[in-house]
Write a protein that holds these residues in place. Structure first.
Motif, PDB file in Angstrom:
ATOM      1  N   VAL A 268       0.743  -1.718  -0.192  1.00 39.24           N
ATOM      2  CA  VAL A 268      -0.139   0.310   0.344  1.00 39.24           C
ATOM      3  C   VAL A 268       0.502   1.742  -0.575  1.00 39.24           C
ATOM      4  O   VAL A 268       1.719   1.116   0.582  1.00 39.24           O
ATOM      5  N   THR A 269       0.864   1.805  -0.823  1.00 40.69           N
ATOM      6  CA  THR A 269       1.426   3.150  -1.063  1.00 40.69           C
ATOM      7  C   THR A 269       0.989   4.017  -1.682  1.00 40.69           C
ATOM      8  O   THR A 269      -0.208   4.489  -2.094  1.00 40.69           O
ATOM      9  N   ASP A 270       1.309   5.600  -1.155  1.00 39.95           N
ATOM     10  CA  ASP A 270       0.392   7.170  -1.056  1.00 39.95           C
ATOM     11  C   ASP A 270      -1.142   6.759  -1.184  1.00 39.95           C
ATOM     12  O   ASP A 270      -2.087   7.031  -1.941  1.00 39.95           O
ATOM     13  N   SER A 271      -1.394   6.133   0.031  1.00 36.72           N
ATOM     14  CA  SER A 271      -3.342   5.849   0.070  1.00 36.72           C
ATOM     15  C   SER A 271      -3.326   6.177   1.220  1.00 36.72           C
ATOM     16  O   SER A 271      -2.767   7.270   2.421  1.00 36.72           O
ATOM     17  N   CYS A 272      -5.189   6.482   1.728  1.00 36.23           N
ATOM     18  CA  CYS A 272      -6.047   6.525   2.763  1.00 36.23           C
ATOM     19  C   CYS A 272      -7.103   5.899   3.376  1.00 36.23           C
ATOM     20  O   CYS A 272      -7.829   5.313   2.554  1.00 36.23           O
ATOM     21  N   ILE A 273      -7.134   5.745   4.604  1.00 32.36           N
ATOM     22  CA  ILE A 273      -8.719   5.740   4.931  1.00 32.36           C
ATOM     23  C   ILE A 273      -8.815   6.621   5.835  1.00 32.36           C
ATOM     24  O   ILE A 273      -8.319   7.502   6.873  1.00 32.36           O
ATOM     25  N   LEU A 274      -9.987   7.027   5.798  1.00 31.78           N
ATOM     26  CA  LEU A 274     -10.487   8.331   6.304  1.00 31.78           C
ATOM     27  C   LEU A 274     -12.173   8.351   6.593  1.00 31.78           C
ATOM     28  O   LEU A 274     -12.979   7.972   6.230  1.00 31.78           O
ATOM     29  N   GLY A 275     -11.991   8.512   8.166  1.00 30.09           N
ATOM     30  CA  GLY A 275     -13.670   7.985   8.939  1.00 30.09           C
ATOM     31  C   GLY A 275     -13.921   6.942   8.752  1.00 30.09           C
ATOM     32  O   GLY A 275     -15.425   7.401   8.222  1.00 30.09           O
ATOM     33  N   THR A 276     -13.992   6.015   8.661  1.00 28.75           N
ATOM     34  CA  THR A 276     -14.436   4.346   8.278  1.00 28.75           C
ATOM     35  C   THR A 276     -14.464   4.118   9.463  1.00 28.75           C
ATOM     36  O   THR A 276     -13.886   4.054  10.169  1.00 28.75           O
ATOM     37  N   SER A 277     -16.141   3.032   9.400  1.00 27.19           N
ATOM     38  CA  SER A 277     -16.365   2.537  10.964  1.00 27.19           C
ATOM     39  C   SER A 277     -16.393   1.659  10.172  1.00 27.19           C
ATOM     40  O   SER A 277     -16.964   0.608   9.289  1.00 27.19           O
ATOM     41  N   ILE A 278     -15.660   0.022  11.460  1.00 28.81           N
ATOM     42  CA  ILE A 278     -15.197  -1.130  10.729  1.00 28.81           C
ATOM     43  C   ILE A 278     -15.670  -1.823  12.213  1.00 28.81           C
ATOM     44  O   ILE A 278     -15.200  -1.398  12.995  1.00 28.81           O
ATOM     45  N   ILE A 279     -16.306  -3.278  12.193  1.00 26.59           N
ATOM     46  CA  ILE A 279     -17.315  -3.289  12.448  1.00 26.59           C
ATOM     47  C   ILE A 279     -16.990  -5.232  12.737  1.00 26.59           C
ATOM     48  O   ILE A 279     -17.447  -5.566  11.803  1.00 26.59           O
ATOM     49  N   ALA A 280     -17.276  -6.136  13.861  1.00 27.74           N
ATOM     50  CA  ALA A 280     -17.173  -6.981  13.357  1.00 27.74           C
ATOM     51  C   ALA A 280     -16.936  -8.018  14.420  1.00 27.74           C
ATOM     52  O   ALA A 280     -16.637  -7.320  16.198  1.00 27.74           O
ATOM     53  N   ASN A 281     -17.416  -9.343  14.948  1.00 30.08           N
ATOM     54  CA  ASN A 281     -17.031  -9.975  15.909  1.00 30.08           C
ATOM     55  C   ASN A 281     -15.494  -9.803  17.038  1.00 30.08           C
ATOM     56  O   ASN A 281     -15.431  -9.913  17.833  1.00 30.08           O
ATOM     57  N   GLU A 282     -14.992  -9.865  15.740  1.00 30.94           N
ATOM     58  CA  GLU A 282     -13.168 -10.288  16.253  1.00 30.94           C
ATOM     59  C   GLU A 282     -12.483  -9.819  15.023  1.00 30.94           C
ATOM     60  O   GLU A 282     -13.268  -9.645  13.727  1.00 30.94           O
ATOM     61  N   MET A 283     -10.921  -9.680  15.280  1.00 29.59           N
ATOM     62  CA  MET A 283     -10.437  -9.609  13.792  1.00 29.59           C
ATOM     63  C   MET A 283     -10.590  -8.217  13.176  1.00 29.59           C
ATOM     64  O   MET A 283     -11.254  -7.965  11.982  1.00 29.59           O
ATOM     65  N   ILE A 284     -10.875  -7.488  13.714  1.00 27.02           N
ATOM     66  CA  ILE A 284     -11.155  -5.700  13.228  1.00 27.02           C
ATOM     67  C   ILE A 284     -10.136  -5.053  13.263  1.00 27.02           C
ATOM     68  O   ILE A 284      -9.240  -4.664  14.267  1.00 27.02           O
ATOM     69  N   GLY A 285      -9.805  -4.581  11.925  1.00 25.94           N
ATOM     70  CA  GLY A 285      -8.638  -3.752  11.480  1.00 25.94           C
ATOM     71  C   GLY A 285      -9.059  -2.349  11.200  1.00 25.94           C
ATOM     72  O   GLY A 285     -10.284  -2.425   9.858  1.00 25.94           O
ATOM     73  N   GLY A 286      -7.740  -1.855  11.102  1.00 29.32           N
ATOM     74  CA  GLY A 286      -7.997  -0.298   9.670  1.00 29.32           C
ATOM     75  C   GLY A 286      -7.597  -0.601   8.638  1.00 29.32           C
ATOM     76  O   GLY A 286      -8.406  -0.002   7.878  1.00 29.32           O
ATOM     77  N   MET A 287      -7.362  -1.675   7.962  1.00 28.22           N
ATOM     78  CA  MET A 287      -6.651  -1.850   6.704  1.00 28.22           C
ATOM     79  C   MET A 287      -7.516  -2.883   7.055  1.00 28.22           C
ATOM     80  O   MET A 287      -7.508  -3.475   5.417  1.00 28.22           O
ATOM     81  N   VAL A 288      -6.939  -4.020   7.399  1.00 28.97           N
ATOM     82  CA  VAL A 288      -7.076  -4.996   7.048  1.00 28.97           C
ATOM     83  C   VAL A 288      -7.369  -5.795   8.607  1.00 28.97           C
ATOM     84  O   VAL A 288      -7.798  -5.542   9.813  1.00 28.97           O
ATOM     85  N   GLY A 289      -8.426  -6.687   8.046  1.00 28.21           N
ATOM     86  CA  GLY A 289      -9.277  -7.139   9.365  1.00 28.21           C
ATOM     87  C   GLY A 289      -8.296  -8.581   9.787  1.00 28.21           C
ATOM     88  O   GLY A 289      -8.036  -8.389  11.531  1.00 28.21           O
ATOM     89  N   LEU A 290      -7.633  -9.285   9.305  1.00 33.07           N
ATOM     90  CA  LEU A 290      -6.769 -11.017   9.386  1.00 33.07           C
ATOM     91  C   LEU A 290      -5.764 -10.822   8.240  1.00 33.07           C
ATOM     92  O   LEU A 290      -6.319 -11.174   7.403  1.00 33.07           O
ATOM     93  N   GLU A 291      -4.296 -10.180   8.920  1.00 35.35           N
ATOM     94  CA  GLU A 291      -3.001 -11.352   8.127  1.00 35.35           C
ATOM     95  C   GLU A 291      -2.906 -12.720   8.440  1.00 35.35           C
ATOM     96  O   GLU A 291      -2.307 -13.381   9.289  1.00 35.35           O
ATOM     97  N   SER A 292      -3.010 -13.535   7.348  1.00 39.81           N
ATOM     98  CA  SER A 292      -3.143 -14.813   7.680  1.00 39.81           C
ATOM     99  C   SER A 292      -1.756 -15.355   7.518  1.00 39.81           C
ATOM    100  O   SER A 292      -1.087 -16.241   7.461  1.00 39.81           O
ATOM    101  N   ASP A 293      -0.952 -14.705   6.254  1.00 43.10           N
ATOM    102  CA  ASP A 293       0.411 -15.159   5.602  1.00 43.10           C
ATOM    103  C   ASP A 293       1.160 -13.397   4.980  1.00 43.10           C
ATOM    104  O   ASP A 293       0.298 -12.043   4.254  1.00 43.10           O
ATOM    105  N   GLY A 294       2.486 -14.320   4.863  1.00 45.18           N
ATOM    106  CA  GLY A 294       2.738 -12.062   3.855  1.00 45.18           C
ATOM    107  C   GLY A 294       3.286 -11.829   4.985  1.00 45.18           C
ATOM    108  O   GLY A 294       3.025 -11.183   5.785  1.00 45.18           O
ATOM    109  N   THR A 295       4.057 -10.918   3.762  1.00 39.13           N
ATOM    110  CA  THR A 295       4.302  -9.082   4.849  1.00 39.13           C
ATOM    111  C   THR A 295       3.237  -8.099   3.715  1.00 39.13           C
ATOM    112  O   THR A 295       2.963  -8.051   3.130  1.00 39.13           O
ATOM    113  N   LEU A 296       2.260  -6.735   5.225  1.00 42.50           N
ATOM    114  CA  LEU A 296       1.997  -5.765   4.663  1.00 42.50           C
ATOM    115  C   LEU A 296       2.226  -4.941   4.740  1.00 42.50           C
ATOM    116  O   LEU A 296       3.530  -4.263   5.526  1.00 42.50           O
ATOM    117  N   THR A 297       2.949  -3.906   3.525  1.00 41.78           N
ATOM    118  CA  THR A 297       4.172  -2.713   3.406  1.00 41.78           C
ATOM    119  C   THR A 297       2.957  -1.216   3.162  1.00 41.78           C
ATOM    120  O   THR A 297       2.548  -1.985   2.411  1.00 41.78           O
TER     121      THR A 297
END
Length: 411
Positions: A268-297
């Motif tokens: 993810v480059t030169d990007s944004c998240i602004l004013g978003t509501s994120i709802i779940a029972n668990e695994m609640i992430g601003g960008m990604v709920g669950l990271e299962s493998d690899g690398t988030l850059t």
């Protein structure tokens, strides 16, 4: 035919002098030639080709921009019938204003054709010629030629809304490219609380999305729910794209503003998240709920004014970037997040600068992170910090037509 000192045109080929740019006079010359035939604009050497003035034409002619360097589309393009061709192999093209094109095969980048989309389509569409219809060709390259109002999806499919782009009845991944060309998709509605893999796309695999904003998406699913996609697989790249407002809800688990779940590497480059509501029972992430493998850059991006909530009052695994992770820690640089108070400083954003809400309109915070940003509305910086609002506003990518009134800081 007209000409100017810095641009010599002959036989449909216009050569730009070394170090010159396409200003108003040069743009009018190009437009005059496009009325008569196809035009190639190239540099006399390997200079960056910079378009500072808008170029507009209504004929069905093609404009090719050609150089052995980057191409800077800072003035915008508007072709009601014509085609835009980018010819600079091994280099990039940058936008500061939208590129407006008509629907069809009207955009080509270094030999790759993109289908230009300007409409939402209809429920069940598989045409490959509208937004919903991308489901008909999951490996194609697409570009948006205009903003798309998707509010009609609230009444689609017995109120279930937009069908996440995939092969209908299956969850085949999208493996192509989507270039928003500086445009915004607004007000998609998806209400599928018993289904997983929910988002604009069901699954992205080795896909790329750039120059695209998603505004006021209301997306609900069971698990793996995000605005861009329910799941990102392979090496998926998001560049110069934003999610603004809206909500992402997983009735079970794994919700994120970009992706519900991420597999393998994601950039993810030169990007944004602004004013978003994120709802779940668990695994609640601003960008990604669950990271299962690899690398988030994450590079030169921000997550501001997020609302991370749970369905039942007992939150588990909440994070500003990722709600839960079985993967390598995120690699974050030159990025910004904000928090409401000292007790809510995010713990999963090592490498990012944390800011209070009051600081989101402070130019120095972005400059300290080495962003290409300005408060000048006439600048050609990538990011614009608009100081014309009554209260401090966060920065936004200059190419997008977005009203940030709902996201101002007001003590």
């Amino acid at each position: 035919m007209p000409t100017v000192d810095t641009l010599f045109c002959s036989g449909g080929i216009c050569t730009l002098d070394s170090g010159a740019t396409i200003n108003t006079a040069e743009a009018r010359v190009v437009e005059a030639h496009l009325a008569q035939g196809n035009v190639i604009v190239k540099t006399s050497d390997s200079d960056v080709l910079t378009l500072l003035s808008p170029v507009r034409w209504s004929s069905n002619r093609s404009l090719t921009l050609q150089t052995d360097n980057d191409i800077q589309l800072f003035g915008g393009i508007s072709a009601s019938q014509g085609k835009l061709i980018i010819d600079n192999p091994g280099h990039d093209y940058q936008l500061r204003k939208p590129v407006n094109l008509s629907a069809g095969q009207n955009f080509r980048v270094n030999g790759e054709d993109f289908t230009v989309i300007t409409s939402l389509g209809q429920p069940g569409s598989t045409t490959g010629a509208d937004l919903q219809g991308i489901s008909g060709n999951m490996s194609g390259n697409y570009a948006l030629g205009s903003d798309i109002d998707a509010s009609a999806t609230s009444n689609w499919n017995s109120d279930a809304g937009f069908y996440p782009i995939s092969t209908f009845g299956d969850v085949d991944p999208f493996t192509g490219k989507l270039d928003g060309l500086g445009h915004v998709i607004r007000s998609i509605r998806i209400n599928r609380p018993t289904f997983s893999y929910i988002g604009l796309f069901a699954v992205l695999e080795d896909a790329s999305i750039k120059h695209l904003a998603l505004e006021d998406f209301q997306v609900t699913g069971k698990s793996d729910v995000g605005s861009f996609a329910g799941v990102a697989e392979g090496t998926t790249r998001i560049a110069q794209s934003c999610v603004v407002g809206g909500s992402v809800t997983a009735k079970d688990q794994s919700a994120g503003a970009y992706f519900g779940e991420r597999l393998q590497d994601t950039e993810v480059t030169d990007s944004c998240i602004l004013g978003t509501s994120i709802i779940a029972n668990e695994m609640i992430g601003g960008m990604v709920g669950l990271e299962s493998d690899g690398t988030l850059t994450v590079v030169k991006s921000y997550a501001f004014r997020l609302k991370l909530l749970d369905n039942d009052g007992d939150p588990n695994f909440i994070g500003f970037l990722a709600g839960g992770s079985n993967a390598e820690p995120p690699v974050v640089s030159h990025s910004l997040v904000n928090y409401q108070n000292a007790s809510l400083v995010p713990s999963d954003v090592t490498g990012a600068t944390t800011l209070r809400l009051i600081a989101l309109g402070d130019l120095s915070n972005y400059q300290d992170a080495s962003w290409d940003i300005s408060t000048d509305p006439d600048s050609n910086s990538l990011w614009y910090l608009d100081q014309s609002y009554d209260h401090p506003a966060p920065a936004m990518l200059r190419m997008f037509d977005l009203d940030l009134t709902d996201f101002l800081y007001d003590s």
